[in-house]
Design a protein around this motif. Sequence first.
Motif, PDB file in Angstrom:
ATOM      1  N   GLY A 192       0.882  -1.065  -0.042  1.00 14.79           N
ATOM      2  CA  GLY A 192      -0.042   0.086   0.038  1.00 14.79           C
ATOM      3  C   GLY A 192       0.780   1.177  -0.136  1.00 14.79           C
ATOM      4  N   LEU A 193       1.877   1.081   0.672  1.00 14.11           N
ATOM      5  CA  LEU A 193       2.842   2.407   0.709  1.00 14.11           C
ATOM      6  C   LEU A 193       3.867   2.381  -0.481  1.00 14.11           C
ATOM      7  CD1 LEU A 193       3.686   2.221   4.444  1.00 14.11           C
ATOM      8  CD2 LEU A 193       2.325   4.011   3.285  1.00 14.11           C
ATOM      9  N   ARG A 194       4.026   1.582  -1.270  1.00 11.24           N
ATOM     10  CA  ARG A 194       5.053   1.366  -2.196  1.00 11.24           C
ATOM     11  C   ARG A 194       4.887   2.333  -3.303  1.00 11.24           C
ATOM     12  NH1 ARG A 194       5.529  -3.635  -2.476  1.00 11.24           N
ATOM     13  NH2 ARG A 194       7.505  -3.606  -1.219  1.00 11.24           N
ATOM     14  N   GLY A 195       5.827   3.197  -3.841  1.00 11.19           N
ATOM     15  CA  GLY A 195       5.381   3.852  -4.942  1.00 11.19           C
ATOM     16  C   GLY A 195       4.606   5.059  -4.500  1.00 11.19           C
ATOM     17  N   ARG A 196       3.634   5.327  -3.876  1.00  6.61           N
ATOM     18  CA  ARG A 196       2.955   6.431  -3.240  1.00  6.61           C
ATOM     19  C   ARG A 196       3.661   7.340  -2.093  1.00  6.61           C
ATOM     20  NH1 ARG A 196      -3.009   5.131  -2.576  1.00  6.61           N
ATOM     21  NH2 ARG A 196      -2.155   3.497  -1.092  1.00  6.61           N
ATOM     22  N   TYR A 197       4.207   6.534  -1.335  1.00  5.52           N
ATOM     23  CA  TYR A 197       4.677   7.039  -0.075  1.00  5.52           C
ATOM     24  C   TYR A 197       6.173   6.759   0.094  1.00  5.52           C
ATOM     25  CZ  TYR A 197       3.811   8.908   4.666  1.00  5.52           C
ATOM     26  OH  TYR A 197       4.308   9.537   5.754  1.00  5.52           O
ATOM     27  N   LEU A 198       6.580   5.622  -0.143  1.00  2.65           N
ATOM     28  CA  LEU A 198       7.909   5.332  -0.066  1.00  2.65           C
ATOM     29  C   LEU A 198       8.219   4.529  -1.286  1.00  2.65           C
ATOM     30  CD1 LEU A 198       8.080   3.946   3.738  1.00  2.65           C
ATOM     31  CD2 LEU A 198       9.182   6.365   2.650  1.00  2.65           C
ATOM     32  N   LYS A 199       9.459   4.572  -1.601  1.00  2.00           N
ATOM     33  CA  LYS A 199      10.062   3.710  -2.762  1.00  2.00           C
ATOM     34  C   LYS A 199      10.236   2.361  -2.584  1.00  2.00           C
ATOM     35  CE  LYS A 199      13.616   3.843  -6.527  1.00  2.00           C
ATOM     36  NZ  LYS A 199      14.910   4.335  -6.799  1.00  2.00           N
ATOM     37  N   ASP A 200      10.974   1.966  -1.526  1.00  5.07           N
ATOM     38  CA  ASP A 200      10.824   0.592  -1.088  1.00  5.07           C
ATOM     39  C   ASP A 200      10.583   0.322   0.399  1.00  5.07           C
ATOM     40  OD1 ASP A 200      11.389  -2.274  -1.171  1.00  5.07           O
ATOM     41  OD2 ASP A 200      13.570  -1.944  -1.284  1.00  5.07           O
ATOM     42  N   PRO A 201       9.235   0.295   0.780  1.00  2.06           N
ATOM     43  CA  PRO A 201       9.032   0.568   2.250  1.00  2.06           C
ATOM     44  C   PRO A 201       9.796  -0.960   3.017  1.00  2.06           C
ATOM     45  CG  PRO A 201       7.131   0.147   1.187  1.00  2.06           C
ATOM     46  CD  PRO A 201       8.155   0.347   0.230  1.00  2.06           C
ATOM     47  N   LYS A 202      10.060  -0.801   4.111  1.00  2.86           N
ATOM     48  CA  LYS A 202      10.452  -1.826   4.854  1.00  2.86           C
ATOM     49  C   LYS A 202       9.464  -2.153   6.226  1.00  2.86           C
ATOM     50  CE  LYS A 202      14.439  -3.166   2.837  1.00  2.86           C
ATOM     51  NZ  LYS A 202      14.152  -2.275   1.631  1.00  2.86           N
ATOM     52  N   VAL A 203       8.511  -2.966   6.329  1.00  5.35           N
ATOM     53  CA  VAL A 203       7.404  -3.057   7.055  1.00  5.35           C
ATOM     54  C   VAL A 203       7.584  -4.097   8.160  1.00  5.35           C
ATOM     55  CG1 VAL A 203       4.987  -3.093   7.810  1.00  5.35           C
ATOM     56  CG2 VAL A 203       5.957  -1.628   5.714  1.00  5.35           C
ATOM     57  N   SER A 204       7.453  -3.917   9.377  1.00  2.00           N
ATOM     58  CA  SER A 204       7.842  -5.035  10.199  1.00  2.00           C
ATOM     59  C   SER A 204       6.463  -5.068  11.303  1.00  2.00           C
ATOM     60  CB  SER A 204       8.927  -5.020  11.513  1.00  2.00           C
ATOM     61  OG  SER A 204       8.816  -5.866  12.328  1.00  2.00           O
ATOM     62  N   VAL A 205       5.895  -6.180  11.512  1.00  2.00           N
ATOM     63  CA  VAL A 205       4.600  -6.204  12.461  1.00  2.00           C
ATOM     64  C   VAL A 205       4.917  -7.296  13.445  1.00  2.00           C
ATOM     65  CG1 VAL A 205       1.871  -6.636  12.656  1.00  2.00           C
ATOM     66  CG2 VAL A 205       3.001  -5.653  10.537  1.00  2.00           C
ATOM     67  N   VAL A 206       4.534  -6.839  14.879  1.00  4.87           N
ATOM     68  CA  VAL A 206       4.707  -7.792  15.862  1.00  4.87           C
ATOM     69  C   VAL A 206       3.514  -7.598  16.544  1.00  4.87           C
ATOM     70  CG1 VAL A 206       6.241  -8.307  17.892  1.00  4.87           C
ATOM     71  CG2 VAL A 206       7.306  -7.479  15.710  1.00  4.87           C
ATOM     72  N   VAL A 207       3.089  -8.963  17.236  1.00  9.15           N
ATOM     73  CA  VAL A 207       1.960  -8.957  18.124  1.00  9.15           C
ATOM     74  C   VAL A 207       2.583  -8.536  19.493  1.00  9.15           C
ATOM     75  CG1 VAL A 207       0.163 -10.373  18.989  1.00  9.15           C
ATOM     76  CG2 VAL A 207       0.824 -10.453  16.624  1.00  9.15           C
ATOM     77  N   LYS A 208       1.994  -7.589  20.175  1.00  7.82           N
ATOM     78  CA  LYS A 208       2.652  -7.356  21.355  1.00  7.82           C
ATOM     79  C   LYS A 208       1.661  -7.903  22.500  1.00  7.82           C
ATOM     80  CE  LYS A 208       5.153  -4.264  22.124  1.00  7.82           C
ATOM     81  NZ  LYS A 208       6.618  -4.332  21.963  1.00  7.82           N
TER      82      LYS A 208
END
Length: 379
Positions: A136-152
């Motif tokens: 969803g972020l690639r190209g429109r907000y960041l060129k190559d987004p690095k996303v990490s999701v962790v359950v807290k």
Amino acid sequence: MKQFGSLREIELFFDRQWSFGRLTLRFVALLAVASCLGLPAWAQQRAPATTKRFDPPPTSNGGGGGNARGPEVIMLSNEDYRMAAKDVIEVTIEDAPELSRNFQINAAGMILMGHLGQIKVAGLTTEELSKQVADGLRGRYLKDPKVSVVVKQYNSRSFFIQGAVRAPGVYMIEGRPTLFRLLTIAGGLQDNHGSTAFVIREKKGAGAKTEPAAANANGNAAGIKAEVNSDEADTQVELITAQISGLFRGQFEQNILIEPGDVVTVPVIDVFYVAGEVNAPGSYPLKEGTTLRQAVALAQGTLFKAASNRAVIFRDDPATGGRKEIPVDVNAVMTGKSKEDPVILANDIIMIPNSRVKSVSQALLQALGTNSMRLPTRF
């Protein structure tokens, strides 16, 4: 030496003498001076031991919570965890700290994320959500987004167990444990556990109903499900029972599956009492179907001086809140002359008087103490 009249004066004195960085030393000195002053016991009591608690989750759609992490989840499944409502997740996006924060998944399974708006999260793994956010972020907000999701916090995987288990409490379990597995996780059963486990479960639906479970090979029900309407609209509470004694004897149909949010209760075993002229008076664990003949046998029989024909069973009366008397002829029951062998209920008191004592009330006072004077005796 400086005299102090109250804890407040002691606090003000130490506030002037020490900085905040020496708070621990100040507290120890405060207790010592309080002891010397002979202050009331409540002022000298030490703080209670801390107990395990859950950190409050941050508010929905980010904010709060910081890096607080809930208790470690117990993994039972070989599959990757799939997020659900009430879970708290941390989304970290490299080079976009304005989008990185904690989110609590709402009841609809959604989170509101800046730039991307509402995102359906429930049912996804952390890897799947990471990919979805990055796309969803690639190209429109960041060129190559690095996303990490962790359950807290695994708030959707809470299992409650209480009663006669060695470690009652709330457990976070990934997967759907069985009753046997949950009992094991809770440290096993205490020695005084009862024979039945009760599971209270909330479920959505309309209309209340009662549904008996299928019977096993011995004709015993594997559990009984009873649904009743609660105060909340379209919400039902389901009561499920399982025979623990049968489970540990190999009746594995009693090993029901436990769902998140279930409250499992294992009551302590019921008891009954045998008093008076028996060889072994005292309290005994009550098993389902225990009769008067079996109860007297457990008490090792009556003494020679027992007036067995004038025995009385004192039984709780739910209607009045008191006790009622049931005259019984123990001698006739034990010798088979009586066709009826009364079934013993929880908290029954079987009183077998002495042949020299004219009233059962006198014998009961001798056996159980003065508190038994409150028991109705019309013998």
